[in-house]
Every structure is written in C-alpha cells, then in structure tokens.
Design a protein around this motif. Structure first.
Motif, PDB file in Angstrom:
ATOM      1  N   SER A   7      48.995  48.227  46.822  1.00  0.00           N
ATOM      2  CA  SER A   7      49.914  49.344  46.612  1.00  0.00           C
ATOM      3  C   SER A   7      51.303  49.044  47.183  1.00  0.00           C
ATOM      4  CB  SER A   7      49.364  50.631  47.227  1.00  0.00           C
ATOM      5  OG  SER A   7      49.419  50.577  48.629  1.00  0.00           O
ATOM      6  N   ARG A   8      51.383  48.177  48.170  1.00  0.00           N
ATOM      7  CA  ARG A   8      52.684  47.823  48.752  1.00  0.00           C
ATOM      8  C   ARG A   8      53.545  47.010  47.780  1.00  0.00           C
ATOM      9  NH1 ARG A   8      52.691  46.634  54.980  1.00  0.00           N
ATOM     10  NH2 ARG A   8      54.873  46.644  54.396  1.00  0.00           N
ATOM     11  N   LEU A   9      52.937  46.476  46.725  1.00  0.00           N
ATOM     12  CA  LEU A   9      53.729  45.791  45.704  1.00  0.00           C
ATOM     13  C   LEU A   9      54.706  46.756  45.036  1.00  0.00           C
ATOM     14  CD1 LEU A   9      50.936  43.716  43.911  1.00  0.00           C
ATOM     15  CD2 LEU A   9      52.776  42.808  45.327  1.00  0.00           C
ATOM     16  N   VAL A  41      46.406  39.965  43.012  1.00  0.00           N
ATOM     17  CA  VAL A  41      46.098  40.916  41.941  1.00  0.00           C
ATOM     18  C   VAL A  41      46.220  40.194  40.614  1.00  0.00           C
ATOM     19  CG1 VAL A  41      46.719  43.089  40.854  1.00  0.00           C
ATOM     20  CG2 VAL A  41      47.010  42.819  43.325  1.00  0.00           C
ATOM     21  N   GLU A  42      45.155  40.220  39.835  1.00  0.00           N
ATOM     22  CA  GLU A  42      45.149  39.611  38.501  1.00  0.00           C
ATOM     23  C   GLU A  42      44.854  40.704  37.477  1.00  0.00           C
ATOM     24  OE1 GLU A  42      42.825  35.730  38.435  1.00  0.00           O
ATOM     25  OE2 GLU A  42      42.146  36.668  40.300  1.00  0.00           O
ATOM     26  N   ILE A  43      45.645  40.776  36.427  1.00  0.00           N
ATOM     27  CA  ILE A  43      45.367  41.697  35.326  1.00  0.00           C
ATOM     28  C   ILE A  43      44.435  40.964  34.364  1.00  0.00           C
ATOM     29  CG2 ILE A  43      46.340  43.078  33.460  1.00  0.00           C
ATOM     30  CD1 ILE A  43      47.234  43.935  36.303  1.00  0.00           C
ATOM     31  N   LEU A  57      44.249  49.405  32.665  1.00  0.00           N
ATOM     32  CA  LEU A  57      44.341  48.044  33.203  1.00  0.00           C
ATOM     33  C   LEU A  57      43.034  47.714  33.903  1.00  0.00           C
ATOM     34  CD1 LEU A  57      47.790  48.107  35.060  1.00  0.00           C
ATOM     35  CD2 LEU A  57      47.322  47.206  32.795  1.00  0.00           C
ATOM     36  N   ARG A  58      42.484  46.572  33.605  1.00  0.00           N
ATOM     37  CA  ARG A  58      41.340  46.063  34.365  1.00  0.00           C
ATOM     38  C   ARG A  58      41.900  44.981  35.276  1.00  0.00           C
ATOM     39  NH1 ARG A  58      36.771  42.507  33.564  1.00  0.00           N
ATOM     40  NH2 ARG A  58      37.779  41.759  31.696  1.00  0.00           N
ATOM     41  N   ARG A  59      41.836  45.239  36.592  1.00  0.00           N
ATOM     42  CA  ARG A  59      42.443  44.331  37.563  1.00  0.00           C
ATOM     43  C   ARG A  59      41.371  43.729  38.456  1.00  0.00           C
ATOM     44  NH1 ARG A  59      46.092  48.282  40.897  1.00  0.00           N
ATOM     45  NH2 ARG A  59      44.093  49.310  40.983  1.00  0.00           N
TER      46      ARG A  59
END
Length: 86
Positions: A7-9, A41-43, A57-59
């Motif tokens: 979330s800090r992104l 984090v990868e989408i 989104l599937r992360r």
C-alpha cells in the motif's frame, strides 16, 4: 506486513474498490527481529467486471528478507476503478 508495504507504493490507493480475497498464502520462512523486508508485487492478470465499470487485478505479493529469501507469498485479488476515458 506485505499488504502494508504494497500500500505504501500508492499505486492502488486512489483506485481500489474492494479487496477480493487472499489465496494460497504461504509462510515459507520465519520473519525474525532485525530482518529488513521488502514486498514484490506482480500483476498476474487483469479482466473487466461483468458491468464493465471496474477491473479485477490478480496480484502475487512476495515478502522478501535482506537475503532475498521468500518469507511469505500469496495471491490477493483487488477490484479497481477504471480511468475515465478521453
């Protein structure tokens, strides 16, 4: 820990509608006092909702320690609002 770091992104904060679930979360190694951690984090994929007014989104989130070892990992689905067209 992983969700907090992700979330800090600031990438998902303004468009997030709903957290859809956490799947296949694994605790692979212990997180020890004094460890330095980061989150990758990868989408994995994206799709429109049936109404077409939002996206899913599937992360995959992976928590890594200072030795680049996977500590925790799993998939977290997120519903997001779409950007206005134009």
């Amino acid at each position: 820990m992983a969700l907090g770091l992700a979330s800090r992104l600031g990438v998902f904060e303004s468009c997030s509608i709903a957290l859809l679930g956490i799947e296949d979360w694994q605790f692979r190694r212990p997180l020890l006092i004094g460890d330095t951690v980061r989150c990758r984090v990868e989408i994995l994929d994206t799709r429109l909702t049936s109404k077409g007014d939002a996206g899913i989104l599937r992360r995959r989130l992976t928590l890594l320690n200072q030795r680049e070892e996977d500590i925790q990992a799993g998939e977290i689905g997120l519903m997001v609002g779409l950007r206005p067209s134009g």
